[in-house]
Enzyme design. Sequence first.
Site, PDB file in Angstrom:
ATOM      1  N   LYS A   1       0.608  -1.130   0.011  1.00 18.44           N
ATOM      2  CA  LYS A   1      -0.094  -0.020  -0.348  1.00 18.44           C
ATOM      3  C   LYS A   1       0.710   1.013   0.213  1.00 18.44           C
ATOM      4  CE  LYS A   1      -3.870  -2.604   2.440  1.00 18.44           C
ATOM      5  NZ  LYS A   1      -4.356  -2.966   3.522  1.00 18.44           N
TER       6      LYS A   1
ATOM      7  N   GLN B   1      -4.115  -1.748   9.784  1.00 18.42           N
ATOM      8  CA  GLN B   1      -4.256  -3.105   8.804  1.00 18.42           C
ATOM      9  C   GLN B   1      -4.540  -4.499  10.210  1.00 18.42           C
ATOM     10  OE1 GLN B   1      -2.880  -3.910   5.921  1.00 18.42           O
ATOM     11  NE2 GLN B   1      -3.396  -5.843   6.453  1.00 18.42           N
TER      12      GLN B   1
ATOM     13  N   ASP C   1     -11.209   2.459   4.292  1.00 17.09           N
ATOM     14  CA  ASP C   1     -11.224   1.012   3.981  1.00 17.09           C
ATOM     15  C   ASP C   1     -12.912   0.604   4.513  1.00 17.09           C
ATOM     16  OD1 ASP C   1      -9.349  -0.816   4.181  1.00 17.09           O
ATOM     17  OD2 ASP C   1      -8.591  -0.394   6.222  1.00 17.09           O
TER      18      ASP C   1
END
Length: 291
Positions: free
Chosen positions: A52, A96, A119
Site C-alpha cells: 500500500k 491493518q 477501508d
Amino acid sequence: MQILDGKKAAQAIKDELKISVAQRANDGKKIPHLAAVLVGNNGASETYVAAKVKACEETGFKSTLIRLEADISENRLLETIEDLNTDPDVDGILVQLPLPKHISEKKVINAIDPGKDVDGFHPMSVGKLVEGLQTFIPATPYGIMLLLEQYKVETKGKHAIVIGRSNIVGRPMSILLSGNSNPGNCTVTLCHSHTANLKEICLQGDIIVAAIGIPEFVKADMVKEGAVVIDVGITRVADPTRKSGFKLKGDVDFDNVSPKCSWITPVPGGVGPMTIAALMKNTYLSCDTKN
Ligand code: NAD
C-alpha cells in the site's frame, strides 16, 4: 477461458490517479495522504502494508506508516487514531488487520473518523453501503467491482454465489452485487461455513466469488461451464523451492476450474492488486471531496 488481469487493471487505475494527483499539484491543491497503522510484525500484514505504501509512492500520494509494538495498549492505539482523525493533512486512515488479541478490532474501527475511513469498515460506511449511498466501499469488494467493470463482464440478471460472509469481503460483496448498479443487479446467494449443499448451490452460479481462506476449496465439480470465477483467497503455503519459503494459493483449484470458466482471476495477480487500487481510489476521493 479469459483471465481477469487484476495487475493490469490496477495499473490502469493507478496511472489515472497519478495524472489526477499531478494535476492537483499543478493547481496548488492538496495531495492525497494515506496514514497506515501497523501493529506488531505479522509477516502477511507487513507485506500488505508495504504494498500500500509502494502504491502511494507510485501514484504521488503522501503516505505515513505508523508502526506500533504488538504489546501496545488498546488506549494508546485509540489515541494514535484520534491524532490521525484530527490531523487535517491526513485524508485516509487504515489500520491493518488482524490486530493482536488484546485489542478490540471493533473499538478501533469505530474510533476512525468515518470521513477518513478509506477501508470502509466503520458502521457508518457499512450503513451507507447497504442503503446504496455514496460512501467508502471496502477495498476488496470495491476492487472486484472495478475489475468486472473494466472487463465489461455482464452481471445483470446473473446468479452470483458469494462464499464467505466476512465484514471485509463476503458480506459487502453480496450487497454490491445485488445493488441496482452496473456491475450489479445480480441475484445473490451468500454462503458460509453452515451452508448446506454448497456444491449444488455453487453449480447454479453464473458468478462465483470465493472468499473463504481455504486453499483450492472450490473444485471443478462445483463450477458450471461458462461461469465467472473470482478468487479472493490468499493463503501462504509452504514451498521450500522458493526463497521466501512459501507461495500464495487462492481458494480456487485454478488448474482444474479455469478450463470451465468464461472469466477467472489468478492468484496472485487478480483481486490482490485491485484491492490496493481501490484503496487508493478511496483515499483520492476523500482528499478530493474535502479539498
Ligand atoms: P474470514 O476468515 O473472515 O471469513 C471466511 C469466511 O469463509 C467465513 O465467513 C466462513 O463462514 C466462510 N467459510 C469457512 N469455511 C467454509 C466452508 N467450509 N464452506 C463455506 N464457507 C466457509 O476471511 P476473509 O477475511 O473474508 O478472507 C477470506 C480470504 O480472502 C482469505 O484467504 C484472505 O487472506 C483473503 N483476502 C484477500 C484479500 C485480497 O486483497 N485479495 C483481501 C482480504 C482477504
